[in-house]
Structure formats: structure tokens, C-alpha cells
Write a protein that holds these residues in place. Structure first.
Motif, short mmCIF file in Angstrom:
data_model
loop_
_atom_site.label_atom_id
_atom_site.label_comp_id
_atom_site.label_asym_id
_atom_site.label_seq_id
_atom_site.Cartn_x
_atom_site.Cartn_y
_atom_site.Cartn_z
N ILE A 1 0.83 -1.20 0.00
CA ILE A 1 0.00 0.00 0.00
C ILE A 1 0.87 1.25 0.00
N GLY A 2 1.99 1.20 0.72
CA GLY A 2 2.92 2.33 0.71
C GLY A 2 3.45 2.61 -0.69
N GLY A 3 3.78 1.54 -1.43
CA GLY A 3 4.25 1.70 -2.81
C GLY A 3 3.18 2.28 -3.71
N VAL A 4 1.93 1.83 -3.53
CA VAL A 4 0.82 2.38 -4.33
C VAL A 4 0.64 3.86 -4.05
N GLU A 5 0.73 4.25 -2.79
CA GLU A 5 0.54 5.67 -2.43
C GLU A 5 1.63 6.54 -3.05
N MET A 6 2.86 6.05 -3.09
CA MET A 6 3.94 6.83 -3.69
C MET A 6 3.66 7.08 -5.17
N VAL A 7 3.21 6.05 -5.88
CA VAL A 7 2.90 6.21 -7.31
C VAL A 7 1.73 7.17 -7.50
N LEU A 8 0.73 7.08 -6.63
CA LEU A 8 -0.41 7.99 -6.74
C LEU A 8 0.00 9.44 -6.51
N LEU A 9 0.92 9.66 -5.57
CA LEU A 9 1.41 11.03 -5.33
C LEU A 9 2.17 11.55 -6.54
#
Length: 311
Positions: free
Chosen positions: A107-115
Motif C-alpha cells: 500500500i505504501g508503494g501504491v501511495e507513492m505512485v499515486l502522489l
């Protein structure tokens, strides 16, 4: 899962949860309030974007996904912490610990890409406004979300496959509120220094790389607006202030946890609140208070509720 590494340890003890009753009560109230704020705030924005056609744009599509991810990030740790604070036994099974770690990093990796996607969205809207809808078409937006999940899974699994093979045959006390790769590697019955370095470098490089990429993106936007507006940056700051605030809230604890080799134990243990509760609960407030479209959408919603009840 335990058979994959010939582990003799079936559970871990979370030492940070073993504290006085007064501190436990404070943490229970704090975590419960923050968790309630995370769920209500983020789900409110998520459904607001879905049901308000005026918010059906690339920026708000990404914001809705970010809100959903924030809910998932908090759900991986905070409910377990509250439950453990209420109980005398502060344990987590080996399988649950590994699952929690995988979800945190995915989930942390997904959030970085979304940012990054949200920064690209703002860069396109400000620097190429006439081509904005053509560039940020629905396929591109969906591709950002899918790419985020792929990168998140690869990021988590690339570390998990190494850690799951480690032998855990003795120590099982984790001086933290939750499980994470660096803390678990230290408990292995082998020299995990090299693996600890690889894991820390993996997460640290991803955090720092994403952070600097975002800072460069927003700096480029500010310079572009400054050149076009004869030195007036007020419009750019109003537009980007919410995004920049969210970036600093998310990445500050990440850099302390994964870039700083050995943070002080007290800081390391208590950063979980800054990492898993405060950014997710503040994100809805930041975007609501600083975003004109969201404010207008909330007013429309309140008017609909008022008219449907009293008219």
C-alpha cells in the motif's frame, strides 16, 4: 508460511504496547479517534467524488484512490494496535506479522505512485492547460493506479521473499507497535546485516527517490507559474499547497524509518502514529479546507440533504 523458513517462532511479542495503564488508555483514545477520523474523512471524499458528477475529473479520480489507499494503510496497523492495547497479551502470529508487513509495503508503494501521478496531473494542468484532458485521459488515469499496485506488490515481494527464508529460532520480541522488515530481520538466527542493508536501501531509495522527484515536479510548476505571472506565485501556492503538505506528511516518517540507519528507539517506536494515522486523517481535511471544488461539492450535498428533508 512458517514452513518456508523452518521457523521455530510461531508468534512475536510487540514490546512497545507493554506500558502503564494510563499510557495505554491515552493511546487507545488517541488511536480510536484518529482511526475514526481516517475512516469517516477518507470514505466521505471517496463517495463524494463518485456521486458528484462535477468532480469526475482526473485530479479527483486520483484523489479518490488516494483516500481509499489511506484507509487501507491505517487498517493494516491501527485496529490491531487498539485490540492489543485492550488485551494483556501483546502478540501477533508469524503469519499475521508477515501479512501485515506485505500490506504495509504494498500500500505504501501504491501511495507513492499515486502522489507522483497527482504531481504529473497538476504539472499538466498548469503547464499544458489546452492539452490537459487529452493527456490525462481515463486510460492514463487507470494506468497510473494499476502501475501503482504492480510497483507496490513488486516492492513488497522483493523483500518478503528474502525475509521469509530466514530462520527464526529464538528471540521473538519486537520493540515496536507493528511488524516491519528491518525489525524482524534483527530477530533472525543468522547474520542479517547484509539483508537488512538491502531491505533498508530498497525502501529508503524508493522513499527518497519519490520524494525528490515530487519536489522537483512542484518546483518546476512554481517556476513555470512565476515566469508566466510576472513573479506572482500566490496562485501556484494556493493550487499546490495541499499537494505539497501531503507529500511532506507522508515522506517525513518514511525517511526517518528507512533512510536514517539507527533512529532513537523512542522515535522509531512512536513514528507509527505519524506514519499510519496522522497523514491519512489530515489528508481529507487538507483537501477539503484548501480545495474550492470540494467545498462547493460539500455545499451542494448539504443543500440536497436540506431540501430533501424540509421541502
Amino acid at each position: 508460511m512458517g514452513g518456508l523458513n523452518d521457523s521455530m517462532v510461531n508468534e512475536f511479542v510487540l514490546l512497545a504496547l507493554s506500558c502503564s495503564w494510563e499510557k495505554r488508555l491515552f493511546l487507545i483514545l488517541l488511536c480510536s479517534l484518529l482511526y475514526l477520523g481516517v475512516i469517516l474523512g477518507n470514505l466521505f471524499i471517496f463517495f463524494l467524488v463518485i456521486f458528484d458528477s462535477h468532480l469526475h475529473s482526473p485530479m479527483y479520480f486520483l484523489l479518490a484512490n488516494l483516500s481509499l489507499i489511506d484507509v487501507g494503510l491505517s487498517c493494516t496497523t491501527v485496529p490491531k494496535i487498539i485490540t492489543d492495547l485492550l488485551n494483556e497479551d501483546k502478540i501477533i502470529s508469524f503469519q499475521s506479522c508477515m501479512t501485515q508487513i506485505c500490506f504495509i509495503h504494498t500500500i505504501g508503494g501504491v501511495e507513492m505512485v499515486l502522489l507522483i501521478a497527482m504531481a504529473f496531473d497538476r504539472c499538466t494542468a498548469i503547464c499544458k492547460p489546452l492539452h490537459y484532458l487529452k493527456i490525462m485521459n481515463p486510460k492514463i488515469c487507470v494506468s497510473f493506479v494499476i502501475t501503482g499496485w504492480i510497483i507496490g506488490v513488486i516492492h513488497a515481494m522483493s523483500q518478503f521473499l528474502f525475509v521469509i527464508k530466514l530462520p527464526f529460532c529464538g528471540p521473538n520480541e519486537v520493540d515496536s507497535f507493528y511488524c516491519d522488515f528491518p525489525k524482524i530481520i534483527k530477530l533472525a538466527c543468522t547474520d542479517g546485516a547484509k539483508l537488512e542493508f538491502i531491505v533498508t536501501a530498497n525502501s529508503g531509495f524508493m522513499s527518497m527517490g519519490t520524494f525528490f522527484l515530487l519536489i522537483l515536479s512542484y518546483s518546476f510548476i512554481l517556476v513555470t507559474v512565476w515566469k508566466r505571472s510576472s513573479g506572482d506565485l500566490s496562485k501556484a501556492f494556493v493550487t499546490l499547497s495541499a499537494h505539497i503538505t501531503v507529500v511532506f506528511l507522508f515522506f517525513t516518517p518514511c525517511m526517518f524509518l528507512y533512510v536514517w540507519p539507527s533512529p532513537p528507539p523512542s522515535l522509531d517506536k512512536n513514528l507509527f502514529i505519524v506514519d499510519f494515522a496522522i497523514p491519512p486523517v489530515l489528508n481529507p481535511a487538507i483537501y477539503t479546507l484548501r480545495n474550492k471544488d470540494i467545498k462547493v461539492s460539500i455545499k451542494r450535498l448539504l443543500k440536497k440533504i436540506f431540501y430533501s428533508r424540509f421541502c
